[in-house]
Design a protein around this motif. Structure first.
Motif, PDB file in Angstrom:
ATOM      1  N   LYS A 106      -4.857  52.511 -43.303  1.00 40.33           N
ATOM      2  CA  LYS A 106      -4.508  54.305 -42.390  1.00 40.33           C
ATOM      3  C   LYS A 106      -3.513  55.086 -42.693  1.00 40.33           C
ATOM      4  CE  LYS A 106      -7.655  52.471 -39.406  1.00 40.33           C
ATOM      5  NZ  LYS A 106      -9.061  52.630 -39.660  1.00 40.33           N
ATOM      6  N   LEU A 107      -4.374  56.027 -43.102  1.00 43.96           N
ATOM      7  CA  LEU A 107      -2.825  57.034 -43.461  1.00 43.96           C
ATOM      8  C   LEU A 107      -2.242  57.432 -42.490  1.00 43.96           C
ATOM      9  CD1 LEU A 107      -3.113  59.116 -45.881  1.00 43.96           C
ATOM     10  CD2 LEU A 107      -4.266  60.957 -44.897  1.00 43.96           C
ATOM     11  N   THR A 108      -0.799  57.358 -43.321  1.00 43.50           N
ATOM     12  CA  THR A 108       0.349  57.370 -42.784  1.00 43.50           C
ATOM     13  C   THR A 108       1.125  58.838 -43.750  1.00 43.50           C
ATOM     14  OG1 THR A 108       0.373  55.059 -42.425  1.00 43.50           O
ATOM     15  CG2 THR A 108       3.131  56.004 -41.673  1.00 43.50           C
ATOM     16  N   THR A 109       1.529  59.250 -42.528  1.00 42.11           N
ATOM     17  CA  THR A 109       2.042  61.145 -43.213  1.00 42.11           C
ATOM     18  C   THR A 109       3.049  61.426 -42.541  1.00 42.11           C
ATOM     19  OG1 THR A 109       0.892  62.440 -41.791  1.00 42.11           O
ATOM     20  CG2 THR A 109       0.196  61.331 -43.591  1.00 42.11           C
ATOM     21  N   ALA A 110       4.338  62.168 -43.328  1.00 46.49           N
ATOM     22  CA  ALA A 110       5.605  62.359 -42.771  1.00 46.49           C
ATOM     23  C   ALA A 110       5.872  63.243 -43.612  1.00 46.49           C
ATOM     24  CB  ALA A 110       6.224  61.247 -41.937  1.00 46.49           C
ATOM     25  N   ILE A 111       6.377  64.553 -42.670  1.00 50.14           N
ATOM     26  CA  ILE A 111       7.071  65.312 -43.840  1.00 50.14           C
ATOM     27  C   ILE A 111       8.430  65.805 -43.021  1.00 50.14           C
ATOM     28  CG2 ILE A 111       6.091  67.253 -42.299  1.00 50.14           C
ATOM     29  CD1 ILE A 111       5.857  68.845 -44.117  1.00 50.14           C
ATOM     30  N   CYS A 112       9.672  66.187 -44.361  1.00 50.18           N
ATOM     31  CA  CYS A 112      11.087  66.927 -43.716  1.00 50.18           C
ATOM     32  C   CYS A 112      11.439  65.654 -43.523  1.00 50.18           C
ATOM     33  CB  CYS A 112      11.137  67.760 -42.740  1.00 50.18           C
ATOM     34  SG  CYS A 112      12.356  68.560 -42.483  1.00 50.18           S
ATOM     35  N   TYR A 133      13.220  65.734 -46.574  1.00 47.46           N
ATOM     36  CA  TYR A 133      13.990  66.990 -46.782  1.00 47.46           C
ATOM     37  C   TYR A 133      15.065  66.875 -48.163  1.00 47.46           C
ATOM     38  CZ  TYR A 133      16.619  71.118 -45.727  1.00 47.46           C
ATOM     39  OH  TYR A 133      16.643  72.324 -45.404  1.00 47.46           O
ATOM     40  N   PRO A 134      15.762  67.464 -48.799  1.00 40.73           N
ATOM     41  CA  PRO A 134      16.726  66.924 -49.846  1.00 40.73           C
ATOM     42  C   PRO A 134      17.971  66.658 -48.884  1.00 40.73           C
ATOM     43  CG  PRO A 134      16.104  69.154 -50.670  1.00 40.73           C
ATOM     44  CD  PRO A 134      15.297  68.585 -49.528  1.00 40.73           C
ATOM     45  N   ASP A 135      18.662  65.537 -49.374  1.00 37.08           N
ATOM     46  CA  ASP A 135      19.702  64.679 -48.694  1.00 37.08           C
ATOM     47  C   ASP A 135      19.557  64.474 -47.285  1.00 37.08           C
ATOM     48  OD1 ASP A 135      21.388  65.770 -51.142  1.00 37.08           O
ATOM     49  OD2 ASP A 135      21.804  68.333 -49.917  1.00 37.08           O
ATOM     50  N   MET A 136      18.265  64.380 -47.135  1.00 34.43           N
ATOM     51  CA  MET A 136      18.211  63.016 -46.265  1.00 34.43           C
ATOM     52  C   MET A 136      17.514  61.712 -46.191  1.00 34.43           C
ATOM     53  SD  MET A 136      18.750  65.223 -42.837  1.00 34.43           S
ATOM     54  CE  MET A 136      17.931  64.312 -41.927  1.00 34.43           C
ATOM     55  N   GLU A 137      17.902  61.316 -47.694  1.00 37.82           N
ATOM     56  CA  GLU A 137      17.117  60.356 -48.298  1.00 37.82           C
ATOM     57  C   GLU A 137      17.731  59.350 -47.227  1.00 37.82           C
ATOM     58  OE1 GLU A 137      19.125  61.734 -51.965  1.00 37.82           O
ATOM     59  OE2 GLU A 137      17.542  62.624 -50.269  1.00 37.82           O
ATOM     60  N   SER A 138      18.891  59.570 -47.490  1.00 42.17           N
ATOM     61  CA  SER A 138      19.853  58.329 -47.443  1.00 42.17           C
ATOM     62  C   SER A 138      20.345  57.888 -45.400  1.00 42.17           C
ATOM     63  CB  SER A 138      21.540  58.944 -47.334  1.00 42.17           C
ATOM     64  OG  SER A 138      22.300  60.253 -46.502  1.00 42.17           O
ATOM     65  N   LEU A 145      15.800  53.399 -51.092  1.00 41.92           N
ATOM     66  CA  LEU A 145      16.105  54.321 -52.309  1.00 41.92           C
ATOM     67  C   LEU A 145      15.441  54.502 -53.405  1.00 41.92           C
ATOM     68  CD1 LEU A 145      19.928  54.397 -50.813  1.00 41.92           C
ATOM     69  CD2 LEU A 145      17.497  56.788 -50.058  1.00 41.92           C
ATOM     70  N   GLY A 146      15.651  53.972 -53.807  1.00 45.73           N
ATOM     71  CA  GLY A 146      14.460  53.420 -54.809  1.00 45.73           C
ATOM     72  C   GLY A 146      13.530  54.192 -55.289  1.00 45.73           C
ATOM     73  N   GLY A 147      12.460  54.074 -54.349  1.00 49.83           N
ATOM     74  CA  GLY A 147      11.590  55.038 -54.273  1.00 49.83           C
ATOM     75  C   GLY A 147      11.701  55.731 -54.223  1.00 49.83           C
ATOM     76  N   TYR A 148      12.857  56.896 -53.779  1.00 49.06           N
ATOM     77  CA  TYR A 148      12.786  58.270 -53.740  1.00 49.06           C
ATOM     78  C   TYR A 148      12.894  59.684 -54.350  1.00 49.06           C
ATOM     79  CZ  TYR A 148      15.013  62.796 -52.288  1.00 49.06           C
ATOM     80  OH  TYR A 148      15.327  64.117 -52.671  1.00 49.06           O
ATOM     81  N   SER A 149      12.327  60.601 -54.390  1.00 47.45           N
ATOM     82  CA  SER A 149      11.849  61.350 -55.448  1.00 47.45           C
ATOM     83  C   SER A 149      11.900  63.067 -55.034  1.00 47.45           C
ATOM     84  CB  SER A 149      10.790  61.017 -56.265  1.00 47.45           C
ATOM     85  OG  SER A 149      10.873  62.755 -57.540  1.00 47.45           O
ATOM     86  N   ASN A 150      12.837  63.351 -55.318  1.00 41.20           N
ATOM     87  CA  ASN A 150      12.977  65.152 -54.784  1.00 41.20           C
ATOM     88  C   ASN A 150      11.356  66.158 -55.089  1.00 41.20           C
ATOM     89  OD1 ASN A 150      14.227  67.130 -53.411  1.00 41.20           O
ATOM     90  ND2 ASN A 150      15.028  67.659 -55.431  1.00 41.20           N
ATOM     91  N   LYS A 151      10.160  65.313 -55.040  1.00 38.23           N
ATOM     92  CA  LYS A 151       9.659  66.488 -55.508  1.00 38.23           C
ATOM     93  C   LYS A 151       8.991  66.859 -53.811  1.00 38.23           C
ATOM     94  CE  LYS A 151       7.780  63.906 -59.156  1.00 38.23           C
ATOM     95  NZ  LYS A 151       6.880  62.703 -59.646  1.00 38.23           N
ATOM     96  N   ARG A 163       8.355  67.331 -48.147  1.00 38.10           N
ATOM     97  CA  ARG A 163      10.347  67.697 -48.323  1.00 38.10           C
ATOM     98  C   ARG A 163      10.296  68.677 -47.877  1.00 38.10           C
ATOM     99  NH1 ARG A 163      11.642  69.398 -53.853  1.00 38.10           N
ATOM    100  NH2 ARG A 163      10.104  71.638 -53.837  1.00 38.10           N
ATOM    101  N   GLY A 164       9.531  69.331 -47.408  1.00 36.76           N
ATOM    102  CA  GLY A 164      10.019  70.355 -45.752  1.00 36.76           C
ATOM    103  C   GLY A 164       9.198  71.971 -45.615  1.00 36.76           C
ATOM    104  N   PRO A 165       9.936  72.734 -44.629  1.00 39.20           N
ATOM    105  CA  PRO A 165       8.590  73.309 -43.933  1.00 39.20           C
ATOM    106  C   PRO A 165       7.540  74.172 -45.399  1.00 39.20           C
ATOM    107  CG  PRO A 165      10.924  73.858 -42.941  1.00 39.20           C
ATOM    108  CD  PRO A 165      10.843  72.349 -44.005  1.00 39.20           C
ATOM    109  N   GLY A 166       9.000  74.607 -46.104  1.00 36.28           N
ATOM    110  CA  GLY A 166       7.887  75.397 -46.851  1.00 36.28           C
ATOM    111  C   GLY A 166       6.238  74.691 -47.928  1.00 36.28           C
ATOM    112  N   ALA A 167       6.517  73.455 -47.957  1.00 38.94           N
ATOM    113  CA  ALA A 167       5.413  72.697 -48.000  1.00 38.94           C
ATOM    114  C   ALA A 167       4.373  72.328 -47.369  1.00 38.94           C
ATOM    115  CB  ALA A 167       5.707  70.988 -48.928  1.00 38.94           C
ATOM    116  N   SER A 168       3.791  73.304 -46.585  1.00 38.36           N
ATOM    117  CA  SER A 168       3.380  72.999 -44.863  1.00 38.36           C
ATOM    118  C   SER A 168       2.154  72.846 -44.776  1.00 38.36           C
ATOM    119  CB  SER A 168       4.042  73.156 -43.601  1.00 38.36           C
ATOM    120  OG  SER A 168       5.563  73.293 -42.992  1.00 38.36           O
ATOM    121  N   GLU A 169       1.591  74.094 -45.681  1.00 37.05           N
ATOM    122  CA  GLU A 169       0.121  73.896 -46.238  1.00 37.05           C
ATOM    123  C   GLU A 169      -0.224  73.419 -47.286  1.00 37.05           C
ATOM    124  OE1 GLU A 169      -2.224  77.781 -46.510  1.00 37.05           O
ATOM    125  OE2 GLU A 169      -1.041  77.498 -48.383  1.00 37.05           O
ATOM    126  N   GLN A 170       0.677  72.930 -48.580  1.00 40.31           N
ATOM    127  CA  GLN A 170       0.080  71.969 -49.124  1.00 40.31           C
ATOM    128  C   GLN A 170       0.099  70.465 -48.510  1.00 40.31           C
ATOM    129  OE1 GLN A 170       3.063  71.824 -52.684  1.00 40.31           O
ATOM    130  NE2 GLN A 170       1.949  71.029 -54.090  1.00 40.31           N
TER     131      GLN A 170
END
Length: 195
Positions: A106-112, A133-138, A145-151, A163-170
């Motif tokens: 099933k599609l599993t999704t998360a933001i921020c 969200y930047p700096d939350m990856e830790s 962590l090897g799969g993390y990318s700041n896209k 990544r966060g609120p500004g990407a909500s629509e996308q």
């Protein structure tokens, strides 16, 4: 009809939670809003956002699991908000359900914060490319962590992270595309005057 469950806990980020609810409902997806209990819960159906906006949910987590625990939804959505993500991550029943959904394809999704804080406590990120969200990856387990990318957002198989609120629509429109198809996504894009 496809079904998506959006999990709300006290402290959630409004735009990250409601953009998927709005766009997925426009796409004809059956969206269920689910109240996940936390130490601050007063009314089992009312969840309060990070900006102190109370919202009424369709079901409590226990009610939802009784109905959808075996008949899994097509998509699960985890909004962010630091406190909201912490409250979601503290719920073992929810973590088990997310792993079951992911394992079933099933599609599993998360933001921020939620990709790292919530999914980072499960096996979902194992071997996957993901963002948060930047700096939350830790907050995720070290082996992820090897799969993390700041896209802005990443789709890797049945995992979508953003990544966060500004990407909500996308983020929300990617869920529409995956659940309802390109044609409906294009109609919603044009009908809502997106850039």
């Amino acid at each position: 009809m496809k079904t998506a469950a959006v999990f709300f806990a006290d402290g959630f980020e409004e735009i990250e939670a409601l953009s998927p609810v709005d766009y997925l409902r426009r796409a004809g997806v059956n969206v269920i809003t689910v109240a996940v209990p936390s130490p601050t819960t007063k009314d089992k159906y009312v969840v309060t956002s990070s900006h102190k906006v109370p919202m009424i949910m369709d079901l409590t987590l226990d009610e939802y699991l009784a109905e959808y625990g075996k008949k899994l939804p097509d998509c699960t959505v985890l909004p962010g908000g630091s406190k909201g993500a912490d409250n979601l991550a503290a719920c073992a029943k929810l973590l088990d359900h997310l792993e079951a959904c992911y394992s079933a394809g099933k599609l599993t999704t998360a933001i921020c914060a939620s990709p790292a804080v919530v999914l980072g406590q499960t096996k979902v990120l194992n071997g996957k490319k993901w963002t948060c969200y930047p700096d939350m990856e830790s907050c995720a387990q070290k082996e992820y962590l090897g799969g993390y990318s700041n896209k802005v957002f990443i789709t890797d198989g049945n995992l979508v992270t953003s990544r966060g609120p500004g990407a909500s629509e996308q983020f929300a429109m990617e869920l529409v595309r995956l659940l309802a198809g390109e044609e409906i996504a294009n109609k919603i894009h044009d009908g809502t005057q997106q850039r």
